[in-house]
Write an enzyme that holds these catalytic residues in place. Structure first.
Site, PDB file in Angstrom:
ATOM      1  N   TYR A  36       3.835  -4.985   9.638  1.00  0.00           N
ATOM      2  CA  TYR A  36       3.762  -3.516   9.536  1.00  0.00           C
ATOM      3  C   TYR A  36       4.881  -2.879  10.363  1.00  0.00           C
ATOM      4  O   TYR A  36       5.444  -1.856   9.992  1.00  0.00           O
ATOM      5  CB  TYR A  36       2.427  -2.983  10.071  1.00  0.00           C
ATOM      6  CG  TYR A  36       1.203  -3.215   9.205  1.00  0.00           C
ATOM      7  CD1 TYR A  36       1.172  -4.200   8.230  1.00  0.00           C
ATOM      8  CD2 TYR A  36       0.065  -2.439   9.379  1.00  0.00           C
ATOM      9  CE1 TYR A  36       0.030  -4.414   7.481  1.00  0.00           C
ATOM     10  CE2 TYR A  36      -1.080  -2.644   8.626  1.00  0.00           C
ATOM     11  CZ  TYR A  36      -1.091  -3.631   7.677  1.00  0.00           C
ATOM     12  OH  TYR A  36      -2.221  -3.840   6.930  1.00  0.00           O
TER      13      TYR A  36
ATOM     14  N   HIS B 182       0.853  -1.189   0.000  1.00  0.00           N
ATOM     15  CA  HIS B 182       0.000   0.000   0.000  1.00  0.00           C
ATOM     16  C   HIS B 182       0.890   1.241   0.000  1.00  0.00           C
ATOM     17  O   HIS B 182       0.698   2.172   0.777  1.00  0.00           O
ATOM     18  CB  HIS B 182      -0.968  -0.021   1.195  1.00  0.00           C
ATOM     19  CG  HIS B 182      -1.935  -1.178   1.122  1.00  0.00           C
ATOM     20  ND1 HIS B 182      -3.234  -1.032   0.696  1.00  0.00           N
ATOM     21  CD2 HIS B 182      -1.774  -2.495   1.367  1.00  0.00           C
ATOM     22  CE1 HIS B 182      -3.841  -2.225   0.706  1.00  0.00           C
ATOM     23  NE2 HIS B 182      -2.972  -3.122   1.111  1.00  0.00           N
TER      24      HIS B 182
END
Lengths: 351, 187
Positions: A329, A64
Site C-alpha cells: 500500500y 481497489h
C-alpha cells in the site's frame, strides 16, 4: 608522490584491505536492497502483478482503484474495553472516514464485473492515534500467503487455462473462495454488504492480557440478492449513485462491528481459514456512515488505508498479510502521489 | 590555534562510533525494508523511524560538542586537495545526518501517516498532506540515502588510508583506543 617512499611494507596489503571494505560494503548494501535476489517478493513485484495488461491506473490506487468516500462516526458501546485498552473502544463517538470500493485495479470498471467489494476505514481517537483498516466482503481471504496472492494474480492474468489449474493445485485453499464467489449473493448496494477484516490482530486489555481477534462490519440493512446480469443493467457506476442516493434520502447507514475472539489453537496466521462459527463474539460498536462524498477531491482520496496503522491496544499477530499489505500500500501511495497530475481531479492539485 | 586539542574529546569519540554504527544500520534497514513484504517489514520500519529520530537528536548534541570542544588540526603535511576533501566530506556528512531524518519525517507527514515511534511516542505532524511535497521529500530521502552510503564508504576508505597507509595520527584523533602512527616511536 613522496609519501610513497613512506609507505610501510604492508602498504599493498592495506590497499587491498581498503578495497575489500569498500567492495564488501557496497555488495552487502546491494544484497540487502535485493539486487541479487530477483526472486524476492518485493512491493514492486506485487504491484506489477496487480497491473492490468492495459497499463497501470496512473494517479489511482493500484488495487481497489474504484471507490467513493464517506464520513461518519464510530459509536463505541464500551464492550470492546474488556478486550482492548484502545481508546476507540471506550464508550463514545469517534470521527470516521472511509471509502467504499471495488476489488479491481481498473478505476473505470463496470460495477457488475467485480466480485469483491471493500471498505477502507479510518477511526480517529481523541489522543491523536488512528485505527486504519481495509476490509472486504468475502468472509475469508482467497489464499494463505502473500506469495500465493502474487501467484494468483499472475495465474489469473494468463490466457492459458492451465495456469489457474496449476495454481489451484498448489493452493487448494482457493477452492473455498471460488465457491464463495459462485454462491454468495450479489447485492445492488454497498449498504447491504458485510465487510470483513480477515486478518487476525492481537488486542491487549487493561490488564495486559492478549486476545487474538478478527473483526467484521455487519450491515444493519437487509440483503436483497440481485443477479449479476440485473445489476449490469443498472449501469456501470450504479453502486456509487445508489449509496449517495440512499444516504441522502434514507439517512445514515449503519454497520455493527463484531470482533471474534480466537480459541487457543485457532489459525491466526492464515486469513483463508475461517474460525469455527461458535467462537465468542463481542459487539464493540456501530459504524455510522453519515455523508457520501465523491472520491475526486473527497476526504478519502489521499488516505492510505494501511491496516498496520493501529492505536495502542491493537497490534499485528503472526498473520503475514498486514505487513505485506502495508508495504505494498505504501508503494502504491508513493506511486499515485507522484502521479497526482494524472488523476482526474476536479480541483487544482494542492501545492 | 595552539590550544587546539590533539584528539577529540572522549564524549565526541564515543558519539562518533555510536552514530557510525546506527547510521550504517539505518542505511541497511532502509534499503532492506523498502524491498520487502515480509513480516519483518513492520519492526524494521519502526526501528528505522525511532532510530532516525534519535539520530536527529544526537547530531544536534554532536554539533554542540563540536562547537564547544573544536576539532584537532589536520597534519601539516596533508596535501591541500586532501585537506579540502576532508573538509567538504565532513560538511556533507553532517548535512546528511541533519537532512535525512527531517526528510523522512516530512515525507511521513506529507502522506498523512501518523508518526509513532517505539514505545508509542507520537510526533505531531508539522506538514499537511500533500502529494507534491510527499513525492519531493520521499524522492530526496530515497536517493540521498544512496549518496549518503557512498559518502560513508568514502569516509571509511579515507579513515583506513590515514590509519594504515599515511599513519599520520588523523585516525588516532577519533579512535576509541590509542592508535600508533609513524611519528610514534615504533617498538
Amino acid at each position: 608522490m613522496n609519501s610513497s617512499s613512506n609507505l610501510p611494507r604492508s602498504g599493498f596489503g592495506s590497499l587491498v584491505l581498503i578495497a575489500a571494505v569498500l567492495g564488501g560494503g557496497a555488495a552487502a548494501f546491494a544484497y540487502t536492497a535485493g539486487w541479487f535476489s530477483p526472486g524476492r517478493l518485493t512491493p514492486e513485484r506485487m504491484i506489477a502483478a496487480l497491473t492490468p495488461p492495459g497499463g497501470a491506473p496512473l494517479g489511482h490506487r493500484r488495487n481497489h482503484a474504484k471507490g467513493i468516500c464517506f464520513t461518519g462516526v464510530f459509536e463505541a458501546n464500551g464492550n470492546g474495553s474488556e478486550l482492548s485498552r484502545a481508546r476507540v473502544f471506550e464508550r463514545g463517538s469517534y470521527p470516521a472516514l472511509g471509502r467504499f470500493n471495488l476489488g479491481t485495479a481498473d478505476p473505470n470498471a463496470v460495477d457488475a464485473t467485480v466480485r469483491v467489494r471493500g471498505m477502507g476505514l479510518r477511526i480517529a481517537a481523541p489522543d491523536g492515534e488512528e485505527w486504519r483498516m481495509a476490509l472486504i466482503n468475502p468472509p475469508f481471504f482467497a489464499v494463505s500467503t502473500p506469495q500465493a496472492f502474487h501467484d494468483l494474480l499472475i495465474a489469473s492474468g494468463k490466457k492459458d487455462p492451465e495456469a489457474m489449474k496449476t495454481f489451484i493445485g498448489a493452493n487448494p485453499e482457493f477452492a473455498t473462495f471460488a465457491s464463495w464467489a459462485k454462491t454468495a449473493p450479489w447485492t445492488a448496494s454497498y449498504a447491504e454488504e458485510p465487510y470483513h477484516g480477515l486478518n487476525s490482530f492481537i488486542f491487549t486489555d487493561a490488564n495486559g492480557a492478549e486476545h487474538a481477534v478478527r473483526w467484521s462490519l455487519l450491515p444493519a440493512t437487509a440483503v436483497v440478492p440481485i443477479s449479476q446480469s440485473e445489476l449490469e443493467k443498472r449501469g456501470p457506476d450504479f453502486l456509487e449513485r445508489e449509496i449517495t442516493e440512499r444516504v441522502r434520502v434514507a439517512g445514515p447507514q449503519r454497520w455493527t462491528m463484531v470482533t471474534t475472539v480466537a480459541d487457543p489453537g485457532d489459525p491466526t496466521a492464515d486469513p483463508s481459514k475461517a474460525w469455527p462459527a461458535d467462537r465468542r463474539t463481542v459487539q464493540v460498536g456501530t459504524l455510522v456512515v453519515q455523508r457520501i462524498e465523491p472520491e475526486r477531491d473527497g476526504p478519502c482520496r489521499d488516505i492510505n488505508f494501511d491496516p498496520t496503522v493501529l492505536p495502542r491496544g491493537i497490534r499485528v499477530s503472526d498473520d503475514p498479510f498486514p505487513a505485506a499489505r502495508s508495504s505494498v500500500y505504501r508503494k502504491s501511495y508513493d506511486l499515485r502521489a507522484a502521479e497526482a497530475g494524472d488523476y482526474p481531479r476536479t480541483e487544482a492539485a494542492k501545492p | 590555534m595552539n590550544n587546539a586539542p590533539r584528539r577529540f574529546a572522549p564524549i565526541q569519540r564515543i558519539l562518533h562510533w555510536l552514530m557510525a554504527a546506527c547510521i550504517t544500520a539505518m542505511l541497511f534497514i532502509g534499503v532492506g525494508m523498502v524491498s520487502s513484504v515480509a513480516p519483518t517489514y513492520l519492526p524494521l520500519i519502526l526501528i528505522h523511524k525511532t532510530l532516525g529520530f534519535t539520530l536527529l537528536v544526537l547530531v544536534v548534541i554532536r554539533l554542540a560538542l563540536r562547537l564547544h570542544y573544536g576539532a584537532p588540526p589536520l597534519p601539516a603535511d596533508l596535501p591541500p586537495a586532501m585537506r579540502l576533501g576532508a573538509r567538504l566530506s565532513h560538511l556533507a556528512l553532517y548535512g546528511f545526518m541533519i537532512v535525512m531524518p527531517l526528510l523522512g519525517l516530512g515525507m511521513l507527514w506529507a502522506a498523512a501517516y501518523p508518526v509513532v515511534l517505539y514505545g508509542g511516542i507520537q510526533i505531531p505532524a508539522l506538514l499537511p498532506q500533500s502529494d507534491r511535497a510527499h513525492t519531493l521529500l520521499w524522492g530526496a530521502h530515497y536517493y540521498l540515502a544512496f549518496a549518503f552510503f557512498a559518502l560513508v564508504l568514502l569516509h571509511m576508505a579515507a579513515a583506513l588510508f590515514h590509519a594504515l597507509i599515511r599513519r599520520d595520527g588523523v585516525f588516532g584523533t577519533i579512535a576509541l583506543v590509542p592508535w600508533r602512527n609513524r611519528t610514534t616511536p615504533a617498538d
